[in-house]
Write an enzyme that holds these catalytic residues in place. Structure first.
Site, PDB file in Angstrom:
ATOM      1  N   CYS A  82       0.814  -1.222   0.000  1.00  0.00           N
ATOM      2  CA  CYS A  82       0.000   0.000   0.000  1.00  0.00           C
ATOM      3  C   CYS A  82       0.846   1.270   0.000  1.00  0.00           C
ATOM      4  O   CYS A  82       0.311   2.370  -0.177  1.00  0.00           O
ATOM      5  CB  CYS A  82      -0.943   0.018   1.193  1.00  0.00           C
ATOM      6  SG  CYS A  82      -1.933  -1.462   1.296  1.00  0.00           S
ATOM      7  N   ASN A 114     -10.487  -0.393   1.551  1.00  0.00           N
ATOM      8  CA  ASN A 114      -9.038  -0.384   1.356  1.00  0.00           C
ATOM      9  C   ASN A 114      -8.725  -0.982  -0.013  1.00  0.00           C
ATOM     10  O   ASN A 114      -8.945  -2.165  -0.235  1.00  0.00           O
ATOM     11  CB  ASN A 114      -8.383  -1.201   2.475  1.00  0.00           C
ATOM     12  CG  ASN A 114      -6.870  -1.251   2.354  1.00  0.00           C
ATOM     13  OD1 ASN A 114      -6.301  -0.828   1.347  1.00  0.00           O
ATOM     14  ND2 ASN A 114      -6.230  -1.780   3.378  1.00  0.00           N
ATOM     15  N   HIS A 147      -3.029   6.901   3.096  1.00  0.00           N
ATOM     16  CA  HIS A 147      -3.564   5.595   2.713  1.00  0.00           C
ATOM     17  C   HIS A 147      -4.840   5.355   3.513  1.00  0.00           C
ATOM     18  O   HIS A 147      -4.916   5.678   4.694  1.00  0.00           O
ATOM     19  CB  HIS A 147      -2.530   4.506   3.018  1.00  0.00           C
ATOM     20  CG  HIS A 147      -3.045   3.131   2.772  1.00  0.00           C
ATOM     21  ND1 HIS A 147      -3.661   2.785   1.596  1.00  0.00           N
ATOM     22  CD2 HIS A 147      -3.072   2.014   3.552  1.00  0.00           C
ATOM     23  CE1 HIS A 147      -4.030   1.521   1.653  1.00  0.00           C
ATOM     24  NE2 HIS A 147      -3.681   1.033   2.833  1.00  0.00           N
TER      25      HIS A 147
HETATM   26  O1  UT7 Z   1      -3.657  -1.649   3.888  1.00  0.00           O
HETATM   27  C1  UT7 Z   1      -2.961  -1.951   5.042  1.00  0.00           C
HETATM   28  C2  UT7 Z   1      -3.349  -3.084   5.803  1.00  0.00           C
HETATM   29  N1  UT7 Z   1      -4.379  -3.190   6.739  1.00  0.00           N
HETATM   30  C3  UT7 Z   1      -4.778  -2.401   7.731  1.00  0.00           C
HETATM   31  O2  UT7 Z   1      -4.391  -1.292   7.852  1.00  0.00           O
HETATM   32  C4  UT7 Z   1      -5.714  -2.958   8.736  1.00  0.00           C
HETATM   33  C5  UT7 Z   1      -5.382  -2.531  10.116  1.00  0.00           C
HETATM   34  N2  UT7 Z   1      -6.268  -3.113  11.104  1.00  0.00           N
HETATM   35  C6  UT7 Z   1      -7.596  -2.871  11.155  1.00  0.00           C
HETATM   36  O3  UT7 Z   1      -8.142  -2.127  10.349  1.00  0.00           O
HETATM   37  C7  UT7 Z   1      -8.363  -3.485  12.305  1.00  0.00           C
HETATM   38  O4  UT7 Z   1      -7.475  -4.220  13.120  1.00  0.00           O
HETATM   39  C8  UT7 Z   1      -9.538  -4.408  11.858  1.00  0.00           C
HETATM   40  C9  UT7 Z   1     -10.634  -3.547  11.252  1.00  0.00           C
HETATM   41  C10 UT7 Z   1      -9.048  -5.427  10.870  1.00  0.00           C
HETATM   42  C11 UT7 Z   1     -10.133  -5.100  13.070  1.00  0.00           C
HETATM   43  O5  UT7 Z   1     -10.512  -4.162  14.052  1.00  0.00           O
HETATM   44  P1  UT7 Z   1     -10.051  -4.373  15.576  1.00  0.00           P
HETATM   45  O6  UT7 Z   1     -10.589  -3.261  16.361  1.00  0.00           O
HETATM   46  O7  UT7 Z   1      -8.558  -4.544  15.558  1.00  0.00           O
HETATM   47  O8  UT7 Z   1     -10.799  -5.689  15.974  1.00  0.00           O
HETATM   48  P2  UT7 Z   1     -10.212  -7.049  16.549  1.00  0.00           P
HETATM   49  O9  UT7 Z   1      -9.477  -7.785  15.463  1.00  0.00           O
HETATM   50  O10 UT7 Z   1      -9.488  -6.780  17.817  1.00  0.00           O
HETATM   51  O11 UT7 Z   1     -11.521  -7.843  16.885  1.00  0.00           O
HETATM   52  C12 UT7 Z   1     -12.447  -7.401  17.887  1.00  0.00           C
HETATM   53  C13 UT7 Z   1     -13.622  -8.337  17.879  1.00  0.00           C
HETATM   54  C14 UT7 Z   1     -13.256  -9.817  17.874  1.00  0.00           C
HETATM   55  O12 UT7 Z   1     -14.228 -10.491  18.657  1.00  0.00           O
HETATM   56  P3  UT7 Z   1     -13.909 -10.915  20.179  1.00  0.00           P
HETATM   57  O13 UT7 Z   1     -12.705 -11.802  20.103  1.00  0.00           O
HETATM   58  O14 UT7 Z   1     -13.660  -9.622  20.887  1.00  0.00           O
HETATM   59  O15 UT7 Z   1     -15.173 -11.607  20.591  1.00  0.00           O
HETATM   60  C15 UT7 Z   1     -13.417 -10.219  16.436  1.00  0.00           C
HETATM   61  O16 UT7 Z   1     -13.708 -11.585  16.271  1.00  0.00           O
HETATM   62  O17 UT7 Z   1     -14.389  -8.122  16.705  1.00  0.00           O
HETATM   63  C16 UT7 Z   1     -14.620  -9.383  16.042  1.00  0.00           C
HETATM   64  N3  UT7 Z   1     -14.696  -9.127  14.628  1.00  0.00           N
HETATM   65  C17 UT7 Z   1     -15.839  -8.806  13.999  1.00  0.00           C
HETATM   66  N4  UT7 Z   1     -17.094  -8.640  14.461  1.00  0.00           N
HETATM   67  C18 UT7 Z   1     -18.042  -8.291  13.562  1.00  0.00           C
HETATM   68  C19 UT7 Z   1     -13.699  -9.163  13.697  1.00  0.00           C
HETATM   69  N5  UT7 Z   1     -14.183  -8.852  12.490  1.00  0.00           N
HETATM   70  C20 UT7 Z   1     -15.506  -8.632  12.656  1.00  0.00           C
HETATM   71  C21 UT7 Z   1     -16.541  -8.267  11.766  1.00  0.00           C
HETATM   72  N6  UT7 Z   1     -17.781  -8.117  12.277  1.00  0.00           N
HETATM   73  N7  UT7 Z   1     -16.331  -8.070  10.455  1.00  0.00           N
END
Ligand code: UT7
Length: 326
Positions: A113, A283, A253
C-alpha cells in the site's frame, strides 16, 4: 536540474458494489461494527473476467488524457500491484502493449500500500537526473480476488481500484520537495498473501489453509500505521523547512478510519485538511492514494501550486511520505 511534477491523473473503479448489507448476508458481521471499527460502507468489486491490467489500462489512458500526452511520449511505465495477472510478464508490460506506449520501458514493483509514494520517489530520481521526461506510475489491485469471503476480519475491508499519475520533468515550480520511504521487515508476517511458498502448517493455524488469500494481524498493523504515517509526514516537513500550515491537503492511505483519525491527532492537524474516500471504496491497497489524488484534482479540492502530502503504509511492512507542489 529538472524537477518532477504531476502532469496528469487518472482512475478506474469497477462498477459492482458490495455494501455492508451484502457483507452481513455472507459473514457474521453488521453495518454498525464495520462502520464503527473501519468507517467503510461500500467497496467496489472487479467483474469475474476483470483483472489488474484491465483496470490499470483504463486508469493509464485517463492519466495520459489528463496530462495531454500521447502514449508514445511516455519513457517509462512503473506499475505496482500485489495481485498481478501473471508472475511474468509484468503487468507494466501488458499495459505498455495495451496503450501502445512503444517508447516506454516497463516494470512492476511492490511496496504494497506504500507503492504510490515509493513509485513517485523512484520516478523522481529518473527525472531529476535527466534520464526521462514522462513517467507513468500505475497502482492497481484486485484484492477481492485474493480475499477469503469466509474470514469476517478481512473480507469487509477490501475493494478493487486502479489509480495512475504521469510525472513529468519541469523547469518551473517546486515539484517533489521532500520524501521518505522506509521498511520494517521484522513486521513482514503482519500482512501476508502467499502464492508459492509452502507454509501450509503455519497457514493452517492462521487462516485455515487458504494460502492464496490475505491474512493480517490487524491490531499490530494499526499501531505501526499510525506512527509510520504521522512521524514520516513530520520528518519530510522538517526536511523542507515547512509546517502543516504550508500544506493544503494530506492524502493518507485509506485502510481504516481509526488509523487515519489517530494519525491526524498525532500530526496535530484538523480533519478538513485530510482527504478521505474510505467510506465509498474500502481499502484498495496501493490505489488508495492515486485514486484520492485524482478525486481531489477533479473536484477542485487541490489546484496548481498547492502543497500536498501523500503518505502511506502497508505490507512489508513499508511506509512512504512525499511532500510536493501540485
Ligand atoms: O492496507 C494496510 C493493511 N491493513 C490495515 O491497515 C488494517 C489494520 N487493522 C484494522 O483495520 C483493524 O485491526 C480491523 C478492522 C481489521 C479489526 O478491528 P479491531 O478493532 O482490531 O478488531 P479485533 O481484530 O481486535 O476484533 C475485535 C472483535 C473480535 O471479537 P472478540 O474476540 O472480541 O469476541 C473479532 O472476532 O471483533 C470481532 N470481529 C468482527 N465482528 C463483527 C472481527 N471482524 C468482525 C466483523 N464483524 N467483520
Amino acid at each position: 536540474m529538472p524537477k518532477a511534477r504531476i502532469s496528469g491523473v487518472g482512475m478506474y473503479i469497477p462498477e459492482k458494489v458490495y455494501d455492508n448489507a451484502y457483507m452481513e448476508s455472507i459473514v457474521d458481521t453488521n453495518d454498525e461494527w464495520i462502520t464503527r471499527r473501519t468507517g467503510i460502507k461500500e467497496r467496489h468489486v472487479s467483474a469475474p473476467d476483470e483483472y489488474t491490467t484491465d483496470m490499470a489500462t483504463i486508469a493509464a489512458k485517463r492519466a495520459l488524457d489528463s496530462a495531454g500526452l500521447k502514449p508514445e511520449d511516455i519513457d517509462l511505465i512503473m506499475l505496482a500491484t500485489v495481485t498481478p495477472d501473471y508472475f511474468t510478464p509484468s503487468c507494466a508490460c501488458v499495459v505498455q502493449g495495451n496503450i501502445g506506449a512503444v517508447n516506454a520501458a516497463a516494470f512492476d514493483y511492490n511496496a504494497a500500500c506504500s507503492s504510490f509514494v515509493t513509485g513517485l520517489v523512484m520516478a523522481n530520481q529518473f527525472i531529476e537526473n535527466g534520464c526521462y521526461k514522462h513517467i507513468l506510475i500505475i497502482c492497481a489491485d484486485v484484492l477481492t480476488k485474493a480475499t477469503d469471503y469466509k474470514d469476517r476480519a478481512t473480507c469487509i475491508l477490501f475493494g478493487d481500484a486502479a489509480g495512475a499519475a504521469v510525472l513529468s520533468a519541469t523547469e518551473s515550480g517546486e515539484g517533489i520537495i521532500s520524501y521518505e520511504i522506509g521498511a520494517d521487515g521484522e513486521g513482514c508476517k503482519n500482512i501476508t498473501s502467499l502464492a508459492i511458498r509452502d507454509d501450509a502448517e503455519e497457514l493452517e493455524k492462521r487462516i485455515g489453509g487458504r494460502k492464496e488469500t490475505i491474512w493480517m494481524a490487524g491490531q499490530a498493523v494499526m499501531k505501526f500505521a499510525v506512527k509510520a504515517m504521522a512521524d514520516s509526514s513530520g520528518r519530510i516537513l522538517e526536511k523542507a523547512g515547512l509546517t502543516y500550515d504550508d500544506v493544503e491537503l494530506v492524502i493518507p492511505h485509506q485502510a481504516n478510519y481509526r488509523i487515519v483519525d489517530s494519525a491526524i491527532k498525532r500530526m496535530g492537524i484538523e480533519k478538513d485538511k485530510v482527504f478521505l474516500h474510505l467510506e465509498k471504496y474500502g481499502n484498495t491497497s496501493a490505489s488508495c492514494i492515486p485514486v484520492a489524488l485524482c478525486e481531489a484534482v477533479e473536484s477542485g479540492r487541490i489546484k496548481r501550486g498547492d502543497k500536498i502530502i501523500l503518505v502511506g503504509f502497508g505490507g512489508g511492512l513499508t511506509w512512504g511520505a512525499a511532500l510536493l507542489e501540485y
